[in-house]
Design an enzyme around this catalytic site. Structure first.
Site, PDB file in Angstrom:
ATOM      1  N   LYS A  16       4.445   5.223   4.945  1.00 22.24           N
ATOM      2  CA  LYS A  16       3.579   4.159   4.862  1.00 22.24           C
ATOM      3  C   LYS A  16       3.561   3.596   6.477  1.00 22.24           C
ATOM      4  O   LYS A  16       3.211   2.345   6.629  1.00 22.24           O
ATOM      5  CB  LYS A  16       4.514   3.211   4.083  1.00 22.24           C
ATOM      6  CG  LYS A  16       4.336   3.579   2.478  1.00 22.24           C
ATOM      7  CD  LYS A  16       5.200   2.646   1.464  1.00 22.24           C
ATOM      8  CE  LYS A  16       5.349   2.984   0.292  1.00 22.24           C
ATOM      9  NZ  LYS A  16       6.092   2.074  -0.539  1.00 22.24           N
ATOM     10  N   ARG A  23      12.818  -3.279  -8.582  1.00 19.09           N
ATOM     11  CA  ARG A  23      11.298  -3.057  -8.550  1.00 19.09           C
ATOM     12  C   ARG A  23      11.114  -2.708  -9.948  1.00 19.09           C
ATOM     13  O   ARG A  23      11.901  -2.479 -10.811  1.00 19.09           O
ATOM     14  CB  ARG A  23      10.914  -1.991  -7.821  1.00 19.09           C
ATOM     15  CG  ARG A  23      11.126  -1.877  -6.566  1.00 19.09           C
ATOM     16  CD  ARG A  23      10.166  -3.101  -5.818  1.00 19.09           C
ATOM     17  NE  ARG A  23       8.856  -2.354  -5.730  1.00 19.09           N
ATOM     18  CZ  ARG A  23       8.285  -1.403  -5.094  1.00 19.09           C
ATOM     19  NH1 ARG A  23       8.971  -0.990  -3.952  1.00 19.09           N
ATOM     20  NH2 ARG A  23       6.917  -1.115  -5.297  1.00 19.09           N
ATOM     21  N   PRO A  34       0.856  -1.272   0.014  1.00 19.40           N
ATOM     22  CA  PRO A  34      -0.109   0.062   0.123  1.00 19.40           C
ATOM     23  C   PRO A  34       0.951   1.187   0.127  1.00 19.40           C
ATOM     24  O   PRO A  34       1.922   1.206   0.701  1.00 19.40           O
ATOM     25  CB  PRO A  34      -0.632  -0.146   1.258  1.00 19.40           C
ATOM     26  CG  PRO A  34      -0.808  -1.581   1.741  1.00 19.40           C
ATOM     27  CD  PRO A  34       0.548  -2.148   1.234  1.00 19.40           C
TER      28      PRO A  34
END
Length: 269
Positions: free
Chosen positions: A52, A258, A2
């Site tokens: 986060k 990533r 998230p």
């Protein structure tokens, strides 16, 4: 994982439902049981997010810190409570609702000094009023590191993830491998301002939409995006599909573990 807007939405939700009232805190799974017992029955003073990270503040030196990581989720339900299902790390029960936390990367009780130390390791959060974008610029402008790497470094900017990274670089025509020190100050200020707007919209809607009105499906006649992440985007997870602006197939590669997405025409080297 998230992105920051999700944690800020959770903070607002928990603030609305549990702030200012005693709450029952437990750990059906048992892994958080000792810490839960120290805040069980106390008044939740506030819930807040930084990047986060989510913080439930119960008073001096009593702060529950949650980092969802890749697999963590909260489920929210109205009373009455039900029997726990699955591995519930933390259960929070208030006057009207209850929430279960499963699978977080971190769920622990911190004191104020530990919270300060954690926050000191993070860069400015575009969703916080106390954010200072100059701190991020100071890091980026001195670095040979590609801008795309810096945007995911939580010690540089807190809260932005892979979707916002890909999209904000596209929206400002910046090639993801551009070294930070080659980015001009005006372009950086535009990127930061755009992150603030996009992430605030994410808090409001609960999804990530980055496509400008002139490129919406209703305007262009294309099919809406169908993806479990939701939201209309330019390049994220659109590898090989035509760019919504120029038609060039969207490129992708891996960078620092990533996936990276960009348009080679709209974001030239």
């Amino acid at each position: 994982m998230p992105e920051g807007h999700t944690l800020h939405r959770l903070a607002l939700l928990h603030q609305r439902r549990y702030e200012g009232t005693p709450v029952a805190v437990s750990s059906p799974q048992g892994r958080f049981a000792k810490d839960a017992s120290l805040v069980d029955g106390r008044v939740l003073e506030r819930a807040e997010a930084y990047g986060k990270h989510l913080f439930h503040v119960y008073g001096p030196d009593l702060v529950v810190h949650v980092h969802l990581g890749l697999y963590g989720t909260f489920t929210e339900e109205p009373l009455p409570v039900a029997e726990p299902r699955g591995q519930v790390r933390m259960r929070l029960v208030g006057p009207t609702h209850w929430t279960d936390l499963r699978g977080p990367n971190a769920c622990r009780l911190l004191n104020d000094a530990e919270v300060d130390a954690l926050r000191d390791r993070l860069g400015p959060d575009p969703l916080r009023a106390d954010a200072d974008p100059d701190l991020a610029w100071a890091r980026i402008s001195r670095s040979r590191t590609p801008v795309a790497v810096s945007l995911l470094d939580q010690s540089v900017i807190a809260g932005a993830g892979n979707v916002y990274r890909a999209e904000v670089l596209f929206r400002h025509g910046v090639h993801p491998l551009l070294p930070g020190r080659a980015l001009d100050r005006g372009r950086w200020e535009a990127i930061w301002a755009d992150l603030v707007v996009l992430m605030r919209e994410g808090v409001r809607t609960g999804r990530i939409d980055t496509v400008r009105p002139e490129h919406d499906p209703e305007v262009t006649g294309r099919e809406p995006r169908r993806d479990r992440h939701g939201g209309e985007v330019y390049v994220y997870r659109r590898a090989g599909l035509p760019c919504l602006v120029c038609g060039t197939p969207v490129s992708w590669s891996e960078l620092s573990g990533r996936k990276l997405y960009w348009c080679s025409t709209c974001q030239p080297e």
